[in-house]
Design a protein around this motif. Structure first.
Motif, PDB file in Angstrom:
ATOM      1  N   ASP A 180      22.333 -83.045 -22.004  1.00  0.00           N
ATOM      2  CA  ASP A 180      22.192 -82.041 -20.946  1.00  0.00           C
ATOM      3  C   ASP A 180      21.838 -80.663 -21.495  1.00  0.00           C
ATOM      4  OD1 ASP A 180      23.116 -83.594 -18.491  1.00  0.00           O
ATOM      5  OD2 ASP A 180      24.759 -83.945 -19.894  1.00  0.00           O
ATOM      6  N   TYR A 181      22.426 -80.323 -22.634  1.00  0.00           N
ATOM      7  CA  TYR A 181      22.162 -79.030 -23.272  1.00  0.00           C
ATOM      8  C   TYR A 181      21.962 -79.266 -24.764  1.00  0.00           C
ATOM      9  CZ  TYR A 181      24.210 -77.219 -18.954  1.00  0.00           C
ATOM     10  OH  TYR A 181      24.493 -76.945 -17.637  1.00  0.00           O
ATOM     11  N   THR A 210      12.530 -78.962 -22.998  1.00  0.00           N
ATOM     12  CA  THR A 210      12.987 -79.110 -21.615  1.00  0.00           C
ATOM     13  C   THR A 210      12.241 -80.239 -20.914  1.00  0.00           C
ATOM     14  OG1 THR A 210      11.423 -77.511 -20.648  1.00  0.00           O
ATOM     15  CG2 THR A 210      13.537 -76.647 -21.465  1.00  0.00           C
ATOM     16  N   SER A 214      16.377 -81.744 -21.226  1.00  0.00           N
ATOM     17  CA  SER A 214      17.501 -80.916 -21.668  1.00  0.00           C
ATOM     18  C   SER A 214      17.312 -79.456 -21.277  1.00  0.00           C
ATOM     19  CB  SER A 214      17.657 -80.995 -23.190  1.00  0.00           C
ATOM     20  OG  SER A 214      17.899 -82.307 -23.619  1.00  0.00           O
ATOM     21  N   ASN A 215      18.424 -78.785 -20.992  1.00  0.00           N
ATOM     22  CA  ASN A 215      18.439 -77.328 -21.009  1.00  0.00           C
ATOM     23  C   ASN A 215      18.492 -76.908 -22.470  1.00  0.00           C
ATOM     24  OD1 ASN A 215      18.989 -76.504 -18.008  1.00  0.00           O
ATOM     25  ND2 ASN A 215      20.423 -78.159 -18.440  1.00  0.00           N
ATOM     26  N   PHE A 227      17.564 -68.838 -23.501  1.00  0.00           N
ATOM     27  CA  PHE A 227      17.861 -70.103 -22.830  1.00  0.00           C
ATOM     28  C   PHE A 227      16.804 -70.394 -21.778  1.00  0.00           C
ATOM     29  CE2 PHE A 227      20.224 -66.805 -20.643  1.00  0.00           C
ATOM     30  CZ  PHE A 227      20.107 -67.103 -19.284  1.00  0.00           C
ATOM     31  N   GLY A 229      15.856 -73.600 -18.752  1.00  0.00           N
ATOM     32  CA  GLY A 229      15.990 -74.870 -18.056  1.00  0.00           C
ATOM     33  C   GLY A 229      14.614 -75.424 -17.736  1.00  0.00           C
ATOM     34  N   GLU A 230      14.563 -76.644 -17.232  1.00  0.00           N
ATOM     35  CA  GLU A 230      13.282 -77.319 -17.018  1.00  0.00           C
ATOM     36  C   GLU A 230      12.365 -76.545 -16.077  1.00  0.00           C
ATOM     37  OE1 GLU A 230      11.621 -81.763 -15.780  1.00  0.00           O
ATOM     38  OE2 GLU A 230      13.745 -81.263 -15.563  1.00  0.00           O
ATOM     39  N   SER A 232      13.021 -73.202 -15.014  1.00  0.00           N
ATOM     40  CA  SER A 232      13.328 -71.776 -15.013  1.00  0.00           C
ATOM     41  C   SER A 232      12.415 -71.015 -15.969  1.00  0.00           C
ATOM     42  CB  SER A 232      14.788 -71.557 -15.422  1.00  0.00           C
ATOM     43  OG  SER A 232      14.985 -71.977 -16.761  1.00  0.00           O
ATOM     44  N   LEU A 268      24.639 -71.387 -16.528  1.00  0.00           N
ATOM     45  CA  LEU A 268      24.132 -71.343 -17.896  1.00  0.00           C
ATOM     46  C   LEU A 268      24.021 -69.905 -18.378  1.00  0.00           C
ATOM     47  CD1 LEU A 268      23.014 -72.703 -20.408  1.00  0.00           C
ATOM     48  CD2 LEU A 268      20.763 -72.810 -19.289  1.00  0.00           C
TER      49      LEU A 268
END
Length: 311
Positions: A180-181, A210, A214-215, A227, A229-230, A232, A268
């Motif tokens: 996940d991360y 991503t 995964s983030n 950081f 996300g997929e 973001s 996150l």
């Protein structure tokens, strides 16, 4: 508020820390200032950091049937870490890390020892522990096949998984898709993606990961962290200016802080900002585990401001 349960699957090492003014050249002998034997290993470091923050923490790992192994188990006891799931391996030495500290920085040579005796079938003994976890946190100082097996099992149970991909190595796509991360530093990110990670190229490399699901949280040393996300945009968290004493546990404290905050249900963005505070405090003290701050210390440090910006 529910106390989060963090299960750390990873390494336990005895750190042999040598302090010197500089690193020796090949074939050269120099005099150092100090030598210390300090409980370490990325897994154990992260477990101690999580426990200090107030998480209920369980360690799954392996040590040898030697004095170093007993010392490491005692260190877990001192921080009230559940360690019945730490395997004691007869006929194998406990893992050792030789750490050379020069001018506040460090270089490290790790001899895995019993850590490489932690096998997939060992993970199968602890289904109940993994099932009870809020976060499962792993690194790469144990066999990759064990990491893959643990991640697959935790994913099937619906657990949130954080992988700290250190020491750096190429990783199979099936492993990355189940995480996940993932929390590489800049050089680890470059190895994982085969891409440049400097300057504006950082976002492209992070987005490459991503796409596997995964983030991605990338630590950038003094620059802070980033950081993504997929779906973001890249965001960066600036670092803190603190007096650096020992950077040995910086990444481990960051990962524990991230895990703790995510386990509480924070976003996150909030969790990366919290992890940055934990890491900043950790480097102001000597020793990876000894330097891990308490939640109270992190909360007091929270009076400092930190910028979160969109890149």
């Amino acid at each position: 508020m529910k106390t989060p349960h963090i299960v750390v699957i990873g390494s336990l090492n005895m750190d042999i820390v040598i302090e010197a003014d500089r690193s020796p050249q090949l074939g050269e002998t120099i005099l150092g200032q100090n030598a210390r034997f300090i409980p370490g290993g990325k897994g154990a470091n992260q477990a101690v950091a999580a426990a200090r923050l107030g998480a209920r923490t369980t360690m799954i790992g392996a040590v040898g049937a030697d004095s170093f192994g007993q010392d490491l188990l005692l260190a877990l006891d001192n921080d009230k870490i559940h360690r019945d799931s730490v395997k004691i391996v007869e006929g194998s030495s406990t893992g050792v890390a030789s750490i050379y500290i020069t001018s506040g920085d460090n270089s490290i040579v790790v001899v895995p020892g019993a850590n490489y005796k932690l096998l997939p079938e060992d993970i199968d003994k602890y289904d109940d522990i993994i099932q009870d976890a809020d976060i499962v946190l792993l690194q790469l100082e144990i066999p990759l096949e064990t990491v893959r097996h643990a991640v697959t099992k935790a994913k099937a149970m619906g657990k949130t998984i954080i992988l700290n991909p250190a020491p750096a190595q190429a990783l199979p796509e099936d492993l990355l898709r189940n995480v996940d991360y993932i929390t590489p530093n800049r050089s680890e990110l470059s190895l994982l993606t085969g891409m440049n990670t400097e300057g504006e190229a950082l976002e492209a490399a992070m987005r490459n990961l991503t796409q596997l699901g995964s983030n991605v949280v990338t630590t950038l040393g003094e620059e802070g962290s980033a950081f993504l996300g997929e779906k973001s945009t890249l965001q960066k968290v600036s670092g803190y200016k603190v007096p650096v004493i020992d950077t040995t546990g910086a990444g481990d404290s960051f990962n524990a802080g991230l895990a703790y905050s995510l386990a509480l249900g924070n976003s996150l963005e909030e969790s990366v900002a919290f992890a940055a505070k934990v890491s900043a405090l950790a480097v102001t003290r000597f020793g990876a585990q000894a330097g891990m701050p308490s939640l109270e210390e992190v909360t007091m440090f929270g009076n400092h401001t930190m910028g979160v910006e969109r890149a």
